[in-house]
Design a protein around this motif. Structure first.
Motif, PDB file in Angstrom:
ATOM      1  N   PHE A  65       0.841  -1.194   0.000  1.00  0.00           N
ATOM      2  CA  PHE A  65       0.000   0.000   0.000  1.00  0.00           C
ATOM      3  C   PHE A  65       0.879   1.247   0.000  1.00  0.00           C
ATOM      4  N   LYS A  66       0.522   2.203  -0.852  1.00  0.00           N
ATOM      5  CA  LYS A  66       1.204   3.489  -0.875  1.00  0.00           C
ATOM      6  C   LYS A  66       0.135   4.576  -0.756  1.00  0.00           C
ATOM      7  N   GLY A  67       0.176   5.328   0.345  1.00  0.00           N
ATOM      8  CA  GLY A  67      -0.828   6.353   0.574  1.00  0.00           C
ATOM      9  C   GLY A  67      -0.838   6.759   2.033  1.00  0.00           C
ATOM     10  N   ILE A 107      -9.995   2.379  -1.447  1.00  0.00           N
ATOM     11  CA  ILE A 107     -10.147   2.821  -2.853  1.00  0.00           C
ATOM     12  C   ILE A 107      -8.905   2.540  -3.686  1.00  0.00           C
ATOM     13  N   PRO A 108      -7.690   2.902  -3.231  1.00  0.00           N
ATOM     14  CA  PRO A 108      -6.494   2.613  -4.047  1.00  0.00           C
ATOM     15  C   PRO A 108      -6.270   1.113  -4.266  1.00  0.00           C
ATOM     16  N   ASN A 150     -13.516  -3.173  -0.526  1.00  0.00           N
ATOM     17  CA  ASN A 150     -14.689  -2.660   0.173  1.00  0.00           C
ATOM     18  C   ASN A 150     -14.479  -2.787   1.672  1.00  0.00           C
ATOM     19  N   TYR A 151     -15.317  -2.133   2.437  1.00  0.00           N
ATOM     20  CA  TYR A 151     -15.251  -2.258   3.894  1.00  0.00           C
ATOM     21  C   TYR A 151     -16.648  -2.176   4.491  1.00  0.00           C
ATOM     22  N   ILE A 171     -18.429  -1.561   8.584  1.00  0.00           N
ATOM     23  CA  ILE A 171     -18.176  -1.253   9.999  1.00  0.00           C
ATOM     24  C   ILE A 171     -19.301  -1.830  10.842  1.00  0.00           C
ATOM     25  N   GLU A 172     -18.932  -2.598  11.851  1.00  0.00           N
ATOM     26  CA  GLU A 172     -19.896  -3.171  12.793  1.00  0.00           C
ATOM     27  C   GLU A 172     -19.418  -2.865  14.209  1.00  0.00           C
ATOM     28  N   GLY A 173     -19.787  -1.679  14.704  1.00  0.00           N
ATOM     29  CA  GLY A 173     -19.322  -1.248  16.028  1.00  0.00           C
ATOM     30  C   GLY A 173     -17.822  -1.034  16.025  1.00  0.00           C
ATOM     31  N   LYS A 174     -17.121  -1.795  16.872  1.00  0.00           N
ATOM     32  CA  LYS A 174     -15.666  -1.699  16.956  1.00  0.00           C
ATOM     33  C   LYS A 174     -14.971  -2.648  15.986  1.00  0.00           C
ATOM     34  N   HIS A 175     -15.739  -3.331  15.155  1.00  0.00           N
ATOM     35  CA  HIS A 175     -15.173  -4.295  14.223  1.00  0.00           C
ATOM     36  C   HIS A 175     -15.315  -3.790  12.785  1.00  0.00           C
ATOM     37  N   VAL A 176     -14.227  -3.924  12.019  1.00  0.00           N
ATOM     38  CA  VAL A 176     -14.215  -3.495  10.620  1.00  0.00           C
ATOM     39  C   VAL A 176     -13.719  -4.653   9.761  1.00  0.00           C
ATOM     40  N   VAL A 177     -14.370  -4.868   8.628  1.00  0.00           N
ATOM     41  CA  VAL A 177     -13.966  -5.915   7.698  1.00  0.00           C
ATOM     42  C   VAL A 177     -13.566  -5.285   6.377  1.00  0.00           C
ATOM     43  N   LEU A 178     -12.391  -5.633   5.879  1.00  0.00           N
ATOM     44  CA  LEU A 178     -11.951  -5.228   4.552  1.00  0.00           C
ATOM     45  C   LEU A 178     -12.059  -6.445   3.635  1.00  0.00           C
ATOM     46  N   TYR A 179     -12.725  -6.292   2.487  1.00  0.00           N
ATOM     47  CA  TYR A 179     -12.940  -7.444   1.613  1.00  0.00           C
ATOM     48  C   TYR A 179     -12.919  -7.033   0.151  1.00  0.00           C
ATOM     49  N   ARG A 180     -12.760  -8.028  -0.724  1.00  0.00           N
ATOM     50  CA  ARG A 180     -12.734  -7.801  -2.154  1.00  0.00           C
ATOM     51  C   ARG A 180     -14.124  -7.436  -2.687  1.00  0.00           C
ATOM     52  N   LYS A 181     -14.161  -6.549  -3.670  1.00  0.00           N
ATOM     53  CA  LYS A 181     -15.447  -6.166  -4.275  1.00  0.00           C
ATOM     54  C   LYS A 181     -16.020  -7.346  -5.052  1.00  0.00           C
TER      55      LYS A 181
END
Length: 301
Positions: A265-267, A283-284, A288-289, A291-301
């Motif tokens: 990652f560069k940014g 975005i770079p 996608n992401y 947010i569920e309270g204190k939990h965050v999921v990053l996943y492929r579109k």
């Protein structure tokens, strides 16, 4: 308990098994254990319990009061407790010169060292040094990340579990996290020792180790680390390190789903708005992401 000598023998580890068994039945044995525990861990001058007891008796017997003092079990406990408190106080006042500083999640702290040098600790970091030895030995231990603005003088050393940084007077940033070690020089000359090899960094140069592998890093032109301006920036850094920093700045738990943690990652992302920060990362990388309270999921579109 037979007599007060049993207590003193126990403090000196000279009590037999049968006597110790009888002592353990006392209702105040738990208090005695606590006193012995704290006394054992003290790094103060040794005190002989027998001498201390005799001195205490002598001072009280020399008083004009005709009252006879009965040194029962509870009296011995009080005397021992007073001795521990006195030893503890003297230790921290006169013998303990190690100073430690620690920051929590999403917290930074600015410190001024004895020589006037300045340290700014990033989130979830800790630093310690010996105040008494500072004048002749400017040496610190660091875990986490910190920016140093060092006054000229004797050699200044920052030691981490990954490598050592040495300067005479300069400005530099040190980051030591799990499987990640990076040093950036902003002014002067910085000597970085890693795996028994030393590299000298002039201003605008970086030294980085990821998963025990030294990496080539592009030059930079910034005057200070971006995190000191409430922003974290990265130059071809594995996503797992970006995610770790995001967690430290926002006190959240981030999970990757079908995303390679070694993805570079560069940014940058801001420390002031989670939604904007997540967009700056996803975005770079075309992610996608959610947010569920204190939990965050990053996943492929």
């Amino acid at each position: 308990m037979k007599n007060n000598k049993d207590i003193l023998k126990w403090f000196e580890n000279e009590l037999g098994e049968e006597e110790f068994s009888e002592l353990k039945q006392s209702e105040n044995f738990e208090t005695l254990e606590k006193i012995a525990h704290y006394a054992k861990h003290m790094k103060a001058p040794e005190v002989n319990p027998q001498d201390a007891l005799m001195a205490f008796k002598k001072r009280n017997l020399n008083k004009k009061s005709p009252k006879v003092i009965d040194f029962n079990f509870k009296t011995i406990i009080k005397v021992a407790a007073i001795l521990v408190v006195m030893l503890t106080s003297s230790y921290f006042l006169f013998f303990n010169n190690d100073l430690s500083f620690e920051t929590e999640i999403a917290q930074t702290e600015t410190l001024t060292l004895p020589d006037g040098s300045e340290v700014i600790l990033n989130a979830a970091s800790n630093l310690h040094y010996n105040k008494k030895e500072w004048a002749s030995h400017r040496f610190l231990e660091l875990e986490g990340e910190a920016f140093f603005k060092v006054q000229k003088g004797e050699k200044f050393t920052v030691n981490t579990s990954s490598g050592t940084v040495q300067v005479l007077g300069t400005q530099f940033n040190v980051k030591r996290r799990v499987n990640y070690f990076e040093v950036q020089c902003y002014e002067g000359l910085v000597a970085v020792t890693y795996d028994k090899k030393t590299v000298k960094l002039p201003p605008g140069k970086s030294f980085r180790v990821v998963n025990n592998t030294i990496q080539l890093v592009d030059d930079f032109e910034a005057e200070k680390p971006s995190w000191m301006q409430n922003e974290s920036s990265f130059n071809k850094v594995p996503l797992r390190e970006v995610v770790s920093e995001l967690q430290r700045q926002y006190n959240i738990n981030v999970k990757l789903e079908n995303v390679e943690e070694d993805l570079l990652f560069k940014g940058a992302f801001t420390h002031e708005n989670l939604e904007i920060a997540l967009k700056s990362i996803t975005i770079p990388l075309d992610l996608n992401y959610k947010i569920e309270g204190k939990h965050v999921v990053l996943y492929r579109k």
